[in-house]
Design a protein around this motif. Structure first.
Motif, PDB file in Angstrom:
ATOM      1  N   GLN A 251       0.824  -1.202   0.000  1.00 21.81           N
ATOM      2  CA  GLN A 251       0.000   0.000   0.000  1.00 21.81           C
ATOM      3  C   GLN A 251       0.861   1.257   0.000  1.00 21.81           C
ATOM      4  OE1 GLN A 251      -3.526   0.220  -0.129  1.00 21.81           O
ATOM      5  NE2 GLN A 251      -3.149  -1.894  -0.749  1.00 21.81           N
ATOM      6  N   LEU A 252       1.935   1.252   0.769  1.00 15.89           N
ATOM      7  CA  LEU A 252       2.831   2.413   0.823  1.00 15.89           C
ATOM      8  C   LEU A 252       3.438   2.721  -0.542  1.00 15.89           C
ATOM      9  CD1 LEU A 252       4.868   1.902   4.122  1.00 15.89           C
ATOM     10  CD2 LEU A 252       3.415   3.859   3.565  1.00 15.89           C
ATOM     11  N   ASN A 253       3.660   1.679  -1.320  1.00 19.94           N
ATOM     12  CA  ASN A 253       4.373   1.838  -2.590  1.00 19.94           C
ATOM     13  C   ASN A 253       3.452   1.747  -3.802  1.00 19.94           C
ATOM     14  OD1 ASN A 253       7.524   1.835  -2.055  1.00 19.94           O
ATOM     15  ND2 ASN A 253       6.568   0.477  -0.553  1.00 19.94           N
ATOM     16  N   HIS A 254       2.200   2.034  -3.604  1.00 18.57           N
ATOM     17  CA  HIS A 254       1.259   2.039  -4.728  1.00 18.57           C
ATOM     18  C   HIS A 254       0.938   3.496  -5.074  1.00 18.57           C
ATOM     19  CE1 HIS A 254      -1.836   0.585  -7.402  1.00 18.57           C
ATOM     20  NE2 HIS A 254      -2.690   1.437  -6.852  1.00 18.57           N
ATOM     21  N   TRP A 255       1.502   3.962  -6.179  1.00 18.05           N
ATOM     22  CA  TRP A 255       1.295   5.345  -6.616  1.00 18.05           C
ATOM     23  C   TRP A 255       0.491   5.307  -7.908  1.00 18.05           C
ATOM     24  CZ3 TRP A 255       7.234   6.619  -6.360  1.00 18.05           C
ATOM     25  CH2 TRP A 255       7.678   6.442  -5.036  1.00 18.05           C
ATOM     26  N   ASP A 256      -0.734   5.755  -7.843  1.00 21.78           N
ATOM     27  CA  ASP A 256      -1.666   5.644  -8.971  1.00 21.78           C
ATOM     28  C   ASP A 256      -1.324   6.549 -10.144  1.00 21.78           C
ATOM     29  OD1 ASP A 256      -3.445   3.622  -8.349  1.00 21.78           O
ATOM     30  OD2 ASP A 256      -4.657   4.920  -7.079  1.00 21.78           O
ATOM     31  N   SER A 257      -1.029   7.807  -9.832  1.00 24.25           N
ATOM     32  CA  SER A 257      -0.904   8.767 -10.930  1.00 24.25           C
ATOM     33  C   SER A 257       0.317   9.671 -10.842  1.00 24.25           C
ATOM     34  CB  SER A 257      -2.168   9.651 -10.996  1.00 24.25           C
ATOM     35  OG  SER A 257      -2.386  10.295  -9.750  1.00 24.25           O
ATOM     36  N   ASN A 258       0.746  10.009  -9.604  1.00 23.92           N
ATOM     37  CA  ASN A 258       1.841  10.970  -9.459  1.00 23.92           C
ATOM     38  C   ASN A 258       2.493  10.762  -8.101  1.00 23.92           C
ATOM     39  OD1 ASN A 258       3.585  13.114  -9.364  1.00 23.92           O
ATOM     40  ND2 ASN A 258       2.054  14.698  -9.756  1.00 23.92           N
TER      41      ASN A 258
ATOM     42  N   ASP B 229       1.059  11.108  -4.445  1.00 26.02           N
ATOM     43  CA  ASP B 229       0.600   9.796  -3.982  1.00 26.02           C
ATOM     44  C   ASP B 229       1.452   9.240  -2.844  1.00 26.02           C
ATOM     45  OD1 ASP B 229      -1.356   9.901  -5.902  1.00 26.02           O
ATOM     46  OD2 ASP B 229      -0.309   8.610  -7.334  1.00 26.02           O
ATOM     47  N   TYR B 230       2.769   9.439  -2.913  1.00 22.97           N
ATOM     48  CA  TYR B 230       3.658   8.896  -1.888  1.00 22.97           C
ATOM     49  C   TYR B 230       3.300   9.459  -0.511  1.00 22.97           C
ATOM     50  CZ  TYR B 230       8.167   7.257   0.046  1.00 22.97           C
ATOM     51  OH  TYR B 230       9.153   6.638   0.776  1.00 22.97           O
ATOM     52  N   GLY B 231       3.164  10.782  -0.434  1.00 19.89           N
ATOM     53  CA  GLY B 231       2.803  11.414   0.836  1.00 19.89           C
ATOM     54  C   GLY B 231       1.422  10.992   1.317  1.00 19.89           C
ATOM     55  N   GLN B 232       0.479  10.862   0.400  1.00 15.97           N
ATOM     56  CA  GLN B 232      -0.873  10.433   0.783  1.00 15.97           C
ATOM     57  C   GLN B 232      -0.863   9.020   1.355  1.00 15.97           C
ATOM     58  OE1 GLN B 232      -3.288  10.926  -2.706  1.00 15.97           O
ATOM     59  NE2 GLN B 232      -3.195  13.164  -2.643  1.00 15.97           N
TER      60      GLN B 232
ATOM     61  N   LEU C 176       9.954  12.245  -8.236  1.00 15.23           N
ATOM     62  CA  LEU C 176       8.584  11.794  -8.024  1.00 15.23           C
ATOM     63  C   LEU C 176       7.570  12.392  -8.989  1.00 15.23           C
ATOM     64  CD1 LEU C 176       8.493  11.967  -4.108  1.00 15.23           C
ATOM     65  CD2 LEU C 176       8.817   9.947  -5.550  1.00 15.23           C
ATOM     66  N   SER C 177       7.905  13.474  -9.628  1.00 24.01           N
ATOM     67  CA  SER C 177       6.951  14.157 -10.494  1.00 24.01           C
ATOM     68  C   SER C 177       6.495  13.258 -11.641  1.00 24.01           C
ATOM     69  CB  SER C 177       7.573  15.443 -11.051  1.00 24.01           C
ATOM     70  OG  SER C 177       6.654  16.118 -11.889  1.00 24.01           O
ATOM     71  N   GLY C 178       5.209  13.010 -11.706  1.00 25.11           N
ATOM     72  CA  GLY C 178       4.630  12.200 -12.781  1.00 25.11           C
ATOM     73  C   GLY C 178       4.948  10.721 -12.700  1.00 25.11           C
ATOM     74  N   ARG C 179       5.563  10.283 -11.603  1.00 25.90           N
ATOM     75  CA  ARG C 179       5.994   8.877 -11.501  1.00 25.90           C
ATOM     76  C   ARG C 179       4.864   8.002 -10.969  1.00 25.90           C
ATOM     77  NH1 ARG C 179      11.601   6.323 -10.567  1.00 25.90           N
ATOM     78  NH2 ARG C 179      12.210   8.336 -11.451  1.00 25.90           N
TER      79      ARG C 179
END
Length: 222
Positions: free
Chosen positions: A76-83, A87-90, A120-123
């Motif tokens: 869950q910590l490493n699931h970044w949907d769009s950015n 997403d990482y901070g959320q 992290l931008s756009g990743r």
């Protein structure tokens, strides 16, 4: 004389009844206190395989439960949907109840450092277990009754604006501890407290080595 004898027996009987009533009142009071002080809920961990039955005790954790917790929360910590920038901070905030304060601080610092580097931008990041390398007893080491070391072999794929930028397999040695906070926020009663051993390490795509050996190069950050 007969009247006095009957009267004495009745008086003694009344006295004994009063003693019994007083004892019952004390017992009722103690039971009421015990009921008030009793836990309103207990945590039960059900074994994954019940084909042969099981004896389950409250707060009794098997290695399979610890592994499942570590795998789920870390994915869950490493699931970044769009950015990854947002997403990482959320995800750190959303999983905060399942992280010790020290590990939350580590991840927050990692977020800030990656942000400063523009990583992290756009990743977009997806992470899943390496096929054939799921739970085994050897992947969970009991350090003490409150602490475990869990070894996760995970495949990470990252894209930036639709372009593949990373596809690696990493072995994560995660430390899991008992963490009795609000059960409404954390029903597991566990938390990730950081990376153990030598930290995350890259696994060669064709490598089939034992967990106890040193492997590959280090991967910076989770």
């Amino acid at each position: 004389m007969r009247y006095q004898d009957v009267n004495s027996r009745l008086t003694a009987h009344i006295t004994s009844l009063r003693a019994v009533i007083a004892g019952l009142m004390i017992m009722i009071g103690l039971l009421g206190y015990a009921w008030h002080a009793a836990r309103t809920a207990i945590r039960i961990h059900i074994p994954p395989d019940l084909r042969s039955g099981a004896v389950v005790k409250a707060d009794d954790l098997a290695p399979a439960h610890v592994y499942a917790f570590a795998a789920y929360i870390f994915q869950q910590l490493n699931h970044w949907d769009s950015n990854g920038e947002s997403d990482y901070g959320q995800q750190i905030f959303r999983m905060a109840a399942y992280l010790t304060p020290d590990f939350r601080e580590y991840l927050s610092n990692d977020l800030a450092l990656r942000g400063q580097r523009g990583e992290l931008s756009g990743r977009v990041r997806s992470i899943q277990p390496v096929a054939g390398r799921g739970y085994e007893e050897r992947r969970v080491t009991v350090i003490d009754p409150q602490t475990w070391q869990v070894w996760l072999d995970l495949s990470i794929q990252e894209t930036v604006r639709g372009m593949d930028v990373k596809q690696v397999r990493i072995r994560y040695p995660l430390t899991v501890v008992r963490y009795d906070v609000d059960p409404e926020l954390n029903p597991w009663g566990l938390a990730l407290s950081g990376f153990g051993a030598e930290g995350p390490q890259r696994i060669d795509m064709n490598e089939e080595t034992e967990i106890s050996r040193a492997r590959g190069g280090h991967e910076t950050g989770p």
